[in-house]
Structure formats: C-alpha cells, structure tokens
Scaffold this motif. Sequence first.
Motif, PDB file in Angstrom:
ATOM      1  N   SER A 131      20.962   4.795  28.218  1.00 16.59           N
ATOM      2  CA  SER A 131      21.669   3.962  29.346  1.00 16.59           C
ATOM      3  C   SER A 131      23.113   4.182  29.514  1.00 16.59           C
ATOM      4  N   LYS A 132      23.734   4.683  28.607  1.00 10.53           N
ATOM      5  CA  LYS A 132      25.212   5.002  28.840  1.00 10.53           C
ATOM      6  C   LYS A 132      25.353   6.257  29.529  1.00 10.53           C
ATOM      7  N   SER A 133      24.403   7.155  29.469  1.00 12.80           N
ATOM      8  CA  SER A 133      24.516   8.536  30.045  1.00 12.80           C
ATOM      9  C   SER A 133      24.008   8.404  31.355  1.00 12.80           C
ATOM     10  N   GLY A 134      23.139   7.409  31.884  1.00 15.18           N
ATOM     11  CA  GLY A 134      22.774   7.019  33.163  1.00 15.18           C
ATOM     12  C   GLY A 134      23.953   6.279  33.841  1.00 15.18           C
ATOM     13  N   ARG A 135      24.767   5.634  33.194  1.00 18.35           N
ATOM     14  CA  ARG A 135      25.892   4.844  33.812  1.00 18.35           C
ATOM     15  C   ARG A 135      27.151   5.812  34.138  1.00 18.35           C
ATOM     16  N   ASN A 136      27.126   6.897  33.290  1.00 16.78           N
ATOM     17  CA  ASN A 136      28.203   7.982  33.494  1.00 16.78           C
ATOM     18  C   ASN A 136      27.558   8.990  34.565  1.00 16.78           C
ATOM     19  N   GLY A 137      26.510   8.839  35.024  1.00 17.36           N
ATOM     20  CA  GLY A 137      26.077   9.772  36.296  1.00 17.36           C
ATOM     21  C   GLY A 137      25.225  10.787  35.485  1.00 17.36           C
ATOM     22  N   ASN A 138      24.157  10.601  34.593  1.00 13.15           N
ATOM     23  CA  ASN A 138      23.115  11.351  34.123  1.00 13.15           C
ATOM     24  C   ASN A 138      23.659  12.669  33.740  1.00 13.15           C
ATOM     25  N   LYS A 139      24.526  12.801  32.902  1.00 14.63           N
ATOM     26  CA  LYS A 139      25.179  14.187  32.663  1.00 14.63           C
ATOM     27  C   LYS A 139      24.073  14.657  31.575  1.00 14.63           C
ATOM     28  N   ILE A 140      23.612  16.010  31.716  1.00 11.32           N
ATOM     29  CA  ILE A 140      22.685  16.623  30.936  1.00 11.32           C
ATOM     30  C   ILE A 140      23.065  16.870  29.673  1.00 11.32           C
ATOM     31  N   GLY A 141      24.573  17.027  29.371  1.00 11.82           N
ATOM     32  CA  GLY A 141      25.028  17.395  28.032  1.00 11.82           C
ATOM     33  C   GLY A 141      24.891  16.089  26.985  1.00 11.82           C
ATOM     34  N   SER A 142      25.316  14.921  27.613  1.00 10.39           N
ATOM     35  CA  SER A 142      25.177  13.728  26.949  1.00 10.39           C
ATOM     36  C   SER A 142      23.628  13.318  26.619  1.00 10.39           C
ATOM     37  N   LEU A 143      22.853  13.489  27.516  1.00  8.82           N
ATOM     38  CA  LEU A 143      21.401  13.310  27.351  1.00  8.82           C
ATOM     39  C   LEU A 143      20.805  14.194  26.368  1.00  8.82           C
ATOM     40  N   GLN A 144      21.133  15.332  26.280  1.00  2.00           N
ATOM     41  CA  GLN A 144      20.667  16.189  25.461  1.00  2.00           C
ATOM     42  C   GLN A 144      21.085  15.982  24.023  1.00  2.00           C
ATOM     43  N   SER A 145      22.109  15.336  23.732  1.00  5.52           N
ATOM     44  CA  SER A 145      22.673  15.034  22.286  1.00  5.52           C
ATOM     45  C   SER A 145      21.921  13.627  21.795  1.00  5.52           C
ATOM     46  N   VAL A 146      21.121  12.992  22.556  1.00  3.49           N
ATOM     47  CA  VAL A 146      20.571  11.940  22.208  1.00  3.49           C
ATOM     48  C   VAL A 146      19.370  12.283  21.089  1.00  3.49           C
ATOM     49  N   ASP A 147      19.546  11.450  19.993  1.00  5.16           N
ATOM     50  CA  ASP A 147      18.648  11.480  18.909  1.00  5.16           C
ATOM     51  C   ASP A 147      17.209  11.060  19.329  1.00  5.16           C
ATOM     52  N   ASP A 148      16.243  11.820  19.847  1.00  6.97           N
ATOM     53  CA  ASP A 148      15.085  11.342  20.171  1.00  6.97           C
ATOM     54  C   ASP A 148      14.042  11.348  18.843  1.00  6.97           C
ATOM     55  N   TRP A 149      14.100  10.500  17.845  1.00 12.69           N
ATOM     56  CA  TRP A 149      13.591  10.764  16.866  1.00 12.69           C
ATOM     57  C   TRP A 149      12.109   9.857  16.940  1.00 12.69           C
ATOM     58  N   TYR A 150      11.796   9.253  17.839  1.00 12.57           N
ATOM     59  CA  TYR A 150      10.353   8.537  18.047  1.00 12.57           C
ATOM     60  C   TYR A 150      10.127   9.146  19.603  1.00 12.57           C
ATOM     61  N   VAL A 151       8.651   9.007  19.722  1.00 11.03           N
ATOM     62  CA  VAL A 151       8.210   9.484  20.951  1.00 11.03           C
ATOM     63  C   VAL A 151       8.414   8.776  22.315  1.00 11.03           C
ATOM     64  N   GLU A 152       8.664   7.588  22.134  1.00  5.79           N
ATOM     65  CA  GLU A 152       9.194   6.834  23.625  1.00  5.79           C
ATOM     66  C   GLU A 152      10.363   7.442  24.142  1.00  5.79           C
ATOM     67  N   VAL A 153      11.226   7.724  23.104  1.00 12.61           N
ATOM     68  CA  VAL A 153      12.678   8.021  23.564  1.00 12.61           C
ATOM     69  C   VAL A 153      12.634   9.448  23.877  1.00 12.61           C
ATOM     70  N   SER A 154      12.000  10.329  23.333  1.00 11.37           N
ATOM     71  CA  SER A 154      11.521  11.595  23.555  1.00 11.37           C
ATOM     72  C   SER A 154      11.104  11.853  24.856  1.00 11.37           C
ATOM     73  N   ASN A 155      10.053  11.120  25.328  1.00 11.55           N
ATOM     74  CA  ASN A 155       9.600  11.197  26.563  1.00 11.55           C
ATOM     75  C   ASN A 155      10.345  10.766  27.673  1.00 11.55           C
ATOM     76  N   LEU A 156      11.160   9.530  27.195  1.00  5.67           N
ATOM     77  CA  LEU A 156      12.237   8.981  28.434  1.00  5.67           C
ATOM     78  C   LEU A 156      13.248   9.974  28.531  1.00  5.67           C
ATOM     79  N   LYS A 157      13.978  10.638  27.558  1.00  6.83           N
ATOM     80  CA  LYS A 157      14.914  11.836  27.609  1.00  6.83           C
ATOM     81  C   LYS A 157      14.255  12.853  28.332  1.00  6.83           C
ATOM     82  N   ASN A 158      13.208  13.439  27.908  1.00  3.91           N
ATOM     83  CA  ASN A 158      12.664  14.717  28.805  1.00  3.91           C
ATOM     84  C   ASN A 158      12.399  14.419  30.240  1.00  3.91           C
ATOM     85  N   GLY A 159      11.778  13.036  30.620  1.00  4.33           N
ATOM     86  CA  GLY A 159      11.883  12.805  31.805  1.00  4.33           C
ATOM     87  C   GLY A 159      12.968  12.570  32.668  1.00  4.33           C
TER      88      GLY A 159
END
Length: 340
Positions: A131-159
Amino acid sequence: MEKLKLNLSFVIISMMIIVVLVTSSISIWISYQSFNEMLVQSKLVMQEEYIAEVSDIAEKYVQEGLQNAETEGLTKEKFKQAVYQVQKENVISISMFLKKVLLPLLLMLVIVFIFVLWLALKIARPLQEISKSGRNGNKIGSLQSVDDWYVEVSNLKNGMLKSIAESQNTIDELTNQLKLDSLTGIPNRRSMDHVLNKLITEKVPHAIILIDLDDFKNVNDTYGHTVGDEVLKAFASKMKDSVHQQGSCFRYGGEEFMVILPNTAIEEAVNLAEDLRIKQALAENPSGRPVTLSAGVTVFASTFSSPNELIAIADQALYEAKQSGRNCIRIVEDLSSVVN
C-alpha cells in the motif's frame, strides 16, 4: 529454487485449529489436574478433621459415662453436627478455584492473544508495504523488496509489478507515437522542435537541410493520395539511409522534410543534400515517374535564439531553389537579409 509460498487462508485456518486444539487440551489437562489435586487435598483434610471430631466426641462420651437413651440421642446429634461442620468448612473456596483454574486459563489466553497479534502483524506488514508503495507511485524497487512469504501477497505483488511494467510499456509506446510521424515512421515536427531547441540553447554548431518534394500536389491529383503516401514513405526511407549516423531526419509537414546535422559544416551538409537529390531523381517510386526534390541549406549562428530564425533562413534558401526551376540545392549566404 523459488521460495515456498504459503497460502494465507490455509495458514489462518491451520493456526486457528492448532490454537483451539492446543488451548483446549492444555486447559482440560490443567483443570483436571487442579480439580483432582483440590479434591484429594479436600478429602484428606475432611478425613483428618472428621476423625479428630469423632475422637473428641468419643472421649467426652467415655468420660461422662452416659449410657441412657437421652444421652445416646444427643451423641448422635453431635456426630451429625460434626460431620456437617466438617463438610461445610472443607468446601472448595473461590480463592483456591481462581488460583488453581482461572489463573492458568487466563495465562494461556494471554499467550494465545500475543501469538495471534504477532501473526496478524506479520500478515499485515507486506500488505502495508505494498500500500505504501502504491502511495509513492508504485516504485518497482520498493515493490520488489516486499517479503511475499504467503501466496496472496506474492500474487498481489507479481500482479502489481506486471501492471507497472505494462503501464510503462504503454506510456513508452504512446510517447513514441507522439514523437513519430504516423505515416513515414520518422520523427515528427514536435521532435524536430525539441532537438533544435536543445542545440540552439546549448550553442551546438549544426546545419539543417529543409527539403520539399517537387510538384507533389500533382502526384496526389494524378495518382491519388494512396500513391502519394507511398511516395512519401519511400522518400523517408531513402533519406534515413543517406543521413545514417550523421544526423536526424524529420517530417516537417506535408511533403516537406528536414535533416539536422550536429557539428557539421555547411559544405558537408550541401554534399549530403546533393547526394540525396541525385538518388531521389534517379530512383523508382510508386507513382511510376520521377519525383525530384528541392532543398535549402543553412547553418547555426551564435546570434540565433530560436529554431524559427534558423528555419526561416532554410525556408528562404528552399524558396530560391524552387524559383530556380526545382530539383536543386540552394544556400542563403547573407544571413542579414533574412534575420531582422
């Protein structure tokens, strides 16, 4: 190897089942042990006090030596009172119940609450980062650093990463479309103005060639606009091949084109224009007859402050080429005759 991703719903349901089973099992076991201990202690105390009371009554009975029926009745009554008193005094107290049962249960609930709170925060943290990454303009670097340890976040992050990449590609494509001429595929007037402004602002020496296809209106009137478009595309391709790495080609408008040659002397620009003129005059084209060109050549001077001044000089040279019978190259030698 890709890191194992857990399914959030599976994790939550599994943890709830485990917590309920563990909490229930421990609570039942603690309650059983506590009640069992209290009952055993209570029984022992009751037995000891009962024996003490009976012994005391029996001793009094022997001492007094009472044998009549009245005394026997009184003795039985005293036995009943003693037993009742013992039972009354040894009922399990509230304080003992709180200490032995409720406190362990409360402690267990606190532990479970802390664990659930920790799990909830761990589940929510990746969502907050996305959500913070979205407010900051969806920066790819900040999104890639998200710990996607469960499936839903992983799918959301990749999407979101895929969506950002597609959006960027769309933006790049639209930007290119704004910079390119849709018919010929070479840069358009907007791009030409940008390049000239930059060269003039930075005072970079350069030459320009303003080109016009001779009698092009007659091509459209005779063969149709479809053939005319093919003539324009064929010339744009020939112009790019001739200029190659020396400069950039632009569609100025209609049947007019421009070549910008950074760090190029006027002699080199004239030679390039003449070479292109000859190739165009000799080349076959979609109309079936030669389509020649006229061109005006000029160079940048330090007194120029805008592209329009430079273009006006090239346009004057082009006008002179047209007046000289077309299919030729002209240069404006005296800049003062054009620039006010």
